[in-house]
Design an enzyme around this catalytic site. Structure first.
Site: not given
Ligand code: FDA
Length: 325
Positions: A109, A143, A199, A241
């Site tokens: 970060k 990040d 990413r 995601t």
């Molecule tokens: P969403 O929040 O809609 O979740 C979809 C489903 O995933 C949920 O219904 C649940 O089943 C599951 N889920 C998601 N989060 C969960 C949790 N905390 N606990 C349990 N289940 C959960 N953000 C950012 O601002 N800067 C960055 O550099 C990064 N880097 C990054 C790297 C990687 C590899 C990932 C996967 C994520 C990030 N993020 C990030 C975080 C990202 O922005 C986001 O907040 C999370 O991935 C949650 O969003 P989803 O896309 O999973 O969708």
């Protein structure tokens, strides 16, 4: 009066905002890391406090056919010495990953590297990490933090990237685009044109509505739009995601348009949807798990709670059980 669904959405949004606000309270972070009662829940999301503790988890993921990217937890550093020490920790991690034979891939970060002190300091520290990545053949992902640091982060990426790209050995530096930000369409176009390894994530920070979509549905829609653009024109895109609908959509489009399974990768967080990670890997897709470790877990942990308010009741149940209640 709001309907039940609208009311529960409002309550969830209020909970999310509160947790994100708490994630920035340094004093609470200091306190939380000393309270062992929260540890079992913390360990769901954090691979350990030291690299030695995290390495077995990293090896298990490798053995299950999953890639990894290692994050040494830390952010919002305001002291130059702390920022330099954070960069130093990354140098040690790169050496240790190379020695262990696991994936040479790290995420860091800008605020951990000193962006809060000055852009020059962060650039210098990230440059040092990239230098060691070049020596060890590793990939560095910068990040993306809140919208106030987007311009600086992209500028740092541009400044440090040539050191990796101009050398043979597979080193490179990538950045992250957040679907939640209104500016991301334009940023993504520029990064695709520059051949950047991007990413794509939804965005984990609380942002003002002037710069970010207010509605989750709008963020999801933006994610899909950016994801399709990346899949079709990006350079080794990483789709970060756990959203099954979006993952299915990516698979569907890749299949229909003849995009090879190894031309992109899915990325997920340690401790979240392990079942989905393994299913995708078994189906021949590349999956990389973001593995954080370190003592500074509090802000990262709070963002994970904010993403899924159900995690809070799980945490409270665990705390109650741990107290014998
Ligand atoms: P969403 O929040 O809609 O979740 C979809 C489903 O995933 C949920 O219904 C649940 O089943 C599951 N889920 C998601 N989060 C969960 C949790 N905390 N606990 C349990 N289940 C959960 N953000 C950012 O601002 N800067 C960055 O550099 C990064 N880097 C990054 C790297 C990687 C590899 C990932 C996967 C994520 C990030 N993020 C990030 C975080 C990202 O922005 C986001 O907040 C999370 O991935 C949650 O969003 P989803 O896309 O999973 O969708």
């Amino acid at each position: 009066m709001p309907s039940r669904t609208a009311a529960s959405e409002l309550a969830e949004e209020a909970m999310r905002s509160t947790l994100l606000a708490l994630s920035q309270r340094k004093a609470l972070g200091g306190l939380a890391t000393r309270v062992p009662v929260t540890r079992p829940m913390v360990r769901r999301f954090i691979a350990g406090e030291t690299l030695d503790e995290a390495l077995p988890a990293i090896r298990r993921l490798r053995d299950a056919g999953l890639g990894t990217t290692v994050d040494v937890l830390g952010e919002a550093v305001t002291d130059e010495g702390d920022a330099r020490a954070a960069a130093e920790r990354y140098l040690g991690v790169l050496d240790a990953l190379a020695a262990d034979g696991v994936d040479r891939n790290v995420s860091l970060k800008p605020s951990q590297m000193g962006l809060g002190v000055s852009e020059t300091l962060a650039c210098e520290n990230i440059g040092r990490v990239v230098g060691r990545a070049v020596e060890t053949g590793a990939f560095v992902r910068i990040d993306m933090e809140d919208h106030a640091s987007t311009d600086a982060t992209l500028a740092i990426w541009e400044a440090v990237r040539p050191a990796a790209r101009d050398r043979a050995g597979g080193a490179d530096v990538g950045v992250v685009i957040q679907a939640a930000l209104r500016r991301s369409d334009a940023d993504l176009d520029a990064l695709i044109a520059a051949g950047c390894r991007v990413r794509l994530c939804k965005g984990a920070y609380k942002e003002p509505h002037s710069v970010a979509y207010a509605d989750k549905a709008e963020v999801d829609e933006a994610y899909e739009r950016l994801m399709l653009r990346l899949l079709r024109a990006g350079s080794q895109p990483a789709l970060a995601t756990h959203d099954v609908r979006l993952i299915r959509r990516a698979v569907e489009v890749a299949r229909a348009e003849g995009i090879a399974r190894d031309a992109f990768e899915f990325q997920m967080l340690f401790g979240i949807r392990r079942d989905l990670q393994e299913q995708l890997a078994a189906a021949g897709y590349r999956v990389r798990v973001y593995v954080p470790f370190g003592a500074q877990w509090y802000p990262y942990f709070m963002r994970r709670l904010a993403e899924r308010p159900a995690n809070v009741s799980f945490l409270l149940r665990n705390m109650w059980r741990d107290r014998g209640g």
